[in-house]
Design a protein around this motif. Structure first.
Motif: not given
Length: 283
Positions: A216-223
């Motif tokens: 399970l992943l919750l990530e932030h990155g490119r739009s």
């Protein structure tokens, strides 16, 4: 001057200020030479990390997204990049029968949780939080805190995994094996700081239960949007140097490079917040 004229002057002045500030930040960022591996920053920011991210996480509703993700964890759980333990309050410790998030009968809650982070300082903060939330539980042997690289986390020995309350689950499924598996792997906001995120995910897939196990992943990155990606790219070196986080990584490409199978994918905040449910790819 009319009220409309005054309003226009104020807005234009403020926009000019923002643009000038942004230009200065970009110029400063471009002058930096930052290595790809910035994970060492977390040891010096561990004590102030929660205060630095609290407001932005509230504005983005990330607390709810963390809770929804962690509520899917089942069985013997591994959380990597646990940081200062911002997911701790969402774990349902203790396994019981009930309905899952899809309304199907089954086991809820977790049997055990192993929290891992590369930063010893972060792990220390997380453990302190856990002990306050759950006095005495850490001594049960069902919860562990370990400072190590996620790429080096070994598969658990079957004898070390607490057995399930349900026939046919838990230790029974590992009989005869030299190594066991984690039923669930959780990671939130961790791929941005890892030296080799795709290789890390690939390794986590090898220690996740092959059939029913989930990552399970919750990530932030490119739009989704090029203009926003340009902003992220321009400011990325300064942000990485200050916070130990490359916020312009392509999370989707990292997941594809890992070879894991995508079960679910969602994105929010102009596409910069990513949520994945993954599982080991069957050969």
């Amino acid at each position: 001057m009319t009220i409309l004229g005054v309003s226009a002057l104020v807005i234009s002045t403020y926009c000019g200020y923002l643009y000038a500030s942004y230009s200065r930040e970009v110029k400063a960022a471009r002058s930096l030479s930052i290595p790809e591996d910035v994970s060492d920053r977390y040891n010096r920011t561990a004590r102030t990390f929660d205060a630095e991210v609290e407001m932005s996480e509230k504005l983005m509703g990330l607390g709810t997204k963390r809770r929804d993700l962690v509520s899917m964890a089942r069985g013997n759980v591994l959380e990597v990049s646990c940081g200062t333990g911002r997911n701790l309050e969402f774990y349902e410790l203790g396994e019981r029968r009930g309905l899952d998030e899809k309304g199907m009968p089954g086991l809820r809650g977790v049997r055990s949780v192993t929290f891992v982070d590369l930063s010893e300082e972060m792990v220390e903060v997380a453990k302190g939080k856990f002990d306050k939330l759950n006095p005495g539980v850490a001594k049960s042997g069902r919860v562990r805190f370990v400072a190590m690289d996620a790429r080096d986390v070994p598969a658990p020995a079957p004898s070390s995994l607490p057995s399930s309350t349900s026939q046919g689950q838990g230790m029974d499924q590992n009989k005869g094996r030299k190594s066991g598996y984690y039923d669930t792997v959780v990671q939130t906001m961790g791929l941005c700081s890892m030296p080799d995120p795709a290789a890390t995910l690939r390794h986590l897939g090898t220690i996740t239960e092959p059939q029913e196990g989930r990552i399970l992943l919750l990530e932030h990155g490119r739009s989704y949007y090029d203009w926003l990606n340009r902003v992220l790219d321009n400011l990325a070196p300064a942000h990485a140097d200050r916070h130990g986080c490359w916020w312009n990584r392509d999370i989707g490409q990292i997941v594809r490079d890992s070879g894991l199978e995508v079960v679910e994918e969602q994105r929010w905040h102009f596409g910069t917040t990513w949520r994945f449910v993954l599982k080991p790819r069957q050969s």
